[in-house]
Design a protein around this motif. Structure first.
Motif, PDB file in Angstrom:
ATOM      1  N   ILE A 165      47.223  40.920  42.876  1.00  0.00           N
ATOM      2  CA  ILE A 165      46.016  39.947  43.040  1.00  0.00           C
ATOM      3  C   ILE A 165      45.045  40.760  42.424  1.00  0.00           C
ATOM      4  N   MET A 166      44.073  40.043  41.957  1.00  0.00           N
ATOM      5  CA  MET A 166      42.826  40.603  40.901  1.00  0.00           C
ATOM      6  C   MET A 166      41.728  39.813  41.111  1.00  0.00           C
ATOM      7  N   ASP A 167      40.375  40.414  40.969  1.00  0.00           N
ATOM      8  CA  ASP A 167      39.229  39.728  41.032  1.00  0.00           C
ATOM      9  C   ASP A 167      39.097  39.174  39.632  1.00  0.00           C
ATOM     10  N   ILE A 168      38.389  38.106  39.482  1.00  0.00           N
ATOM     11  CA  ILE A 168      38.385  37.295  38.354  1.00  0.00           C
ATOM     12  C   ILE A 168      37.004  36.995  37.783  1.00  0.00           C
ATOM     13  N   GLY A 169      36.068  37.172  39.022  1.00  0.00           N
ATOM     14  CA  GLY A 169      34.480  36.710  38.661  1.00  0.00           C
ATOM     15  C   GLY A 169      34.010  36.475  40.001  1.00  0.00           C
ATOM     16  N   VAL A 170      32.745  35.904  39.899  1.00  0.00           N
ATOM     17  CA  VAL A 170      32.110  35.371  41.131  1.00  0.00           C
ATOM     18  C   VAL A 170      31.790  33.879  41.176  1.00  0.00           C
ATOM     19  N   ASP A 171      31.994  33.138  42.041  1.00  0.00           N
ATOM     20  CA  ASP A 171      31.378  31.550  41.905  1.00  0.00           C
ATOM     21  C   ASP A 171      29.704  31.581  42.230  1.00  0.00           C
ATOM     22  N   ALA A 172      29.291  30.577  42.046  1.00  0.00           N
ATOM     23  CA  ALA A 172      27.905  29.930  41.997  1.00  0.00           C
ATOM     24  C   ALA A 172      27.299  30.721  43.683  1.00  0.00           C
ATOM     25  N   ASP A 173      28.386  30.873  44.560  1.00  0.00           N
ATOM     26  CA  ASP A 173      27.566  31.291  45.904  1.00  0.00           C
ATOM     27  C   ASP A 173      27.778  32.656  45.964  1.00  0.00           C
ATOM     28  N   GLY A 174      28.197  33.355  45.156  1.00  0.00           N
ATOM     29  CA  GLY A 174      28.332  34.515  45.228  1.00  0.00           C
ATOM     30  C   GLY A 174      29.490  35.234  45.820  1.00  0.00           C
ATOM     31  N   HIS A 175      30.535  34.432  46.140  1.00  0.00           N
ATOM     32  CA  HIS A 175      31.979  35.016  46.437  1.00  0.00           C
ATOM     33  C   HIS A 175      32.741  35.320  45.419  1.00  0.00           C
ATOM     34  N   GLU A 176      33.343  36.423  45.414  1.00  0.00           N
ATOM     35  CA  GLU A 176      34.484  37.175  44.503  1.00  0.00           C
ATOM     36  C   GLU A 176      35.490  36.027  44.400  1.00  0.00           C
ATOM     37  N   LEU A 177      35.869  35.669  43.143  1.00  0.00           N
ATOM     38  CA  LEU A 177      37.131  34.936  43.025  1.00  0.00           C
ATOM     39  C   LEU A 177      38.332  35.850  42.686  1.00  0.00           C
ATOM     40  N   LYS A 178      39.321  35.338  43.425  1.00  0.00           N
ATOM     41  CA  LYS A 178      40.673  36.180  43.126  1.00  0.00           C
ATOM     42  C   LYS A 178      41.473  35.180  42.518  1.00  0.00           C
ATOM     43  N   ARG A 179      42.457  36.049  41.648  1.00  0.00           N
ATOM     44  CA  ARG A 179      43.622  35.403  41.400  1.00  0.00           C
ATOM     45  C   ARG A 179      45.189  36.171  41.820  1.00  0.00           C
ATOM     46  N   PHE A 180      45.907  35.395  42.275  1.00  0.00           N
ATOM     47  CA  PHE A 180      47.337  36.134  42.508  1.00  0.00           C
ATOM     48  C   PHE A 180      48.480  35.458  41.762  1.00  0.00           C
ATOM     49  N   ASP A 181      49.506  36.365  41.318  1.00  0.00           N
ATOM     50  CA  ASP A 181      50.731  35.950  40.847  1.00  0.00           C
ATOM     51  C   ASP A 181      51.859  36.697  41.644  1.00  0.00           C
ATOM     52  N   LEU A 182      52.883  35.698  42.030  1.00  0.00           N
ATOM     53  CA  LEU A 182      54.033  36.657  42.898  1.00  0.00           C
ATOM     54  C   LEU A 182      55.430  35.935  42.357  1.00  0.00           C
ATOM     55  N   THR A 183      56.247  36.777  42.454  1.00  0.00           N
ATOM     56  CA  THR A 183      57.473  36.345  42.364  1.00  0.00           C
ATOM     57  C   THR A 183      58.146  36.219  43.623  1.00  0.00           C
TER      58      THR A 183
ATOM     59  N   VAL B  87      44.634  30.913  43.268  1.00  0.00           N
ATOM     60  CA  VAL B  87      43.360  31.329  43.440  1.00  0.00           C
ATOM     61  C   VAL B  87      42.429  30.991  44.547  1.00  0.00           C
ATOM     62  N   GLY B  88      41.370  31.711  44.945  1.00  0.00           N
ATOM     63  CA  GLY B  88      40.651  31.394  45.915  1.00  0.00           C
ATOM     64  C   GLY B  88      39.380  32.296  45.866  1.00  0.00           C
ATOM     65  N   TRP B  89      38.432  32.420  46.822  1.00  0.00           N
ATOM     66  CA  TRP B  89      37.258  33.254  46.887  1.00  0.00           C
ATOM     67  C   TRP B  89      37.474  34.170  48.017  1.00  0.00           C
ATOM     68  N   GLY B  90      36.925  35.316  47.921  1.00  0.00           N
ATOM     69  CA  GLY B  90      37.024  36.487  48.896  1.00  0.00           C
ATOM     70  C   GLY B  90      35.819  36.671  49.607  1.00  0.00           C
TER      71      GLY B  90
END
Length: 182
Positions: free
Chosen positions: A39-57, A70-73
């Protein structure tokens, strides 16, 4: 010649019967995967939440797959705001974990091209100590052999941070649940 016809009919029956059984599968399909990925941080949304992306096997039942999401933290919270029964430790830090619920989506891609679509539901959490995440997702559809699927899964992940700052976090864990076909 008659023997050849019987042999051909037997071969056809042996090929068609298993496919018919699989095509007519009714009832829940159990999910029991082990997972690894990141999982890694990919940015911040308009409300200031950290955006996360994950890739799993994913390995196990109902077959090997890969998933991305993807989702927000949301903001970290103190120990007493974490859900009852959580596994987080009460540390001297001002915050001990993160609550999450709706806000994550994932797509599971199977080797045959079939897909499952999932949305997270309320009640998930992440602990800073021990470094774990627990969540629930609802299956809201799919493609291929999972067209119109429903169901629920539970996710338990151990986080393996490395480096400072940790831009990518390795993950291992398990996913259990079931797929319900229409």
């Amino acid at each position: 010649r008659e023997s050849m016809k019987r042999s051909l009919l037997l071969v056809i029956a042996l090929l068609v019967f298993p496919l018919a059984v699989l095509a007519g599968h009714h009832g829940p399909i159990p999910i029991n995967w082990t997972l690894n990925g990141m999982i890694m941080d990919i940015g911040v949304d308009a409300d200031g939440h950290e955006l996360k992306r994950f890739d799993l096997t994913l390995q196990g039942s109902p077959g090997g797959a890969s998933t991305s999401g993807v989702g927000w933290g949301p903001d970290p919270v103190p120990y007493d705001l974490l859900p009852p029964g959580h596994e987080c430790l009460d540390t001297p830090m001002p915050v001990d974990g993160v609550l999450f619920g709706e806000g994550f989506q994932m797509v599971v891609n199977f080797k045959d091209g079939s897909m499952l679509f999932l949305n997270s539901v309320d009640g998930g959490f992440l602990c800073f100590a021990p470094a774990i995440a627990v969540g629930t997702y609802e299956i809201v559809g799919g493609l291929g052999r999972y067209e119109g699927a429903g169901g629920m899964i539970d996710v338990y992940i151990e986080l393996h941070r490395f480096g400072s700052p940790s831009m990518i976090t390795a993950e291992t864990g398990v996913i259990t649940g079931e797929i319900i076909l229409p």
